[in-house]
Design an enzyme around this catalytic site. Sequence first.
Site, PDB file in Angstrom:
ATOM      1  N   ALA A   1       0.827  -1.201   0.000  1.00 45.95           N
ATOM      2  CA  ALA A   1       0.000   0.000   0.000  1.00 45.95           C
ATOM      3  C   ALA A   1       0.864   1.254   0.000  1.00 45.95           C
ATOM      4  O   ALA A   1       2.012   1.216   0.426  1.00 45.95           O
ATOM      5  CB  ALA A   1      -0.926   0.001   1.218  1.00 45.95           C
ATOM      6  N   SER A   2       0.288   2.352  -0.466  1.00 46.94           N
ATOM      7  CA  SER A   2       0.967   3.643  -0.500  1.00 46.94           C
ATOM      8  C   SER A   2       2.306   3.491  -1.230  1.00 46.94           C
ATOM      9  O   SER A   2       2.329   3.181  -2.399  1.00 46.94           O
ATOM     10  CB  SER A   2       1.140   4.194   0.921  1.00 46.94           C
ATOM     11  OG  SER A   2       1.529   5.554   0.895  1.00 46.94           O
TER      12      SER A   2
END
Length: 234
Positions: free
Chosen positions: A87-88
């Site tokens: 994620a991110s």
Amino acid sequence: TQIAIINGVGAISSGSGQSGFGSELKIKSGDFVKYLKTAREDKNIKAIILRIDSPGGSVIASDEIWEEIMKTRKVKPVYASMANIAASGGYYMAMACDTIIAHPATITGSIGVVMAVPNLSGLMGKLDLTADTINTNASSQFMNGMFPLDEKQTSQLHQLSQSIYYRFLNRVAESRGKTFDEVRAVAKGRVWTGEDAHKIGLVDTLGGLQTTLNIAKRRLGINPDTKVRVRMFP
């Protein structure tokens, strides 16, 4: 014929080595770039798999890794295999690859930017402490934690974070063949399971590491039942 697997586990930060507080593994951009360069320049390695298990981290470090992945893709195929979480900044790494493979239960997405600026002005007021400054221009004390942020400084911070966020969106759009607005609709920091991310086009296919190895072998013209030497980094 060899296929390299570069493991990226933990939060992303700049530099090299695993030193620092705590015993958790980290993705250090200096080390990761070194592994990519080694795999890229090794003539026996025909494909590279990035095994990503990361919640993200530093924008600068993620950018450094992204640049090296893009450079490596010009020489040999690079695949992203998402583990528990990508994620991110973890997704930032993955989107630079040729193909993204996620487990149905992977947590991914979180296309967004979080900016934290420590500010001690309230604490200093409680302790009856003051600070004096000598300024050479109006922005000399920008992000000085001794003073509360005024409206102009808050606006400057917003513009800074927005420019980083928009660059993230543009790179996702370019990677996934989408428009800026299409990416923005599924971004805003939200997270998705691998299954949902596949439905909205953030990943290419579902599966685990073995699936990724089979895809890499098919790209190289190798029978899925044929064993290949796997070289692990680190």
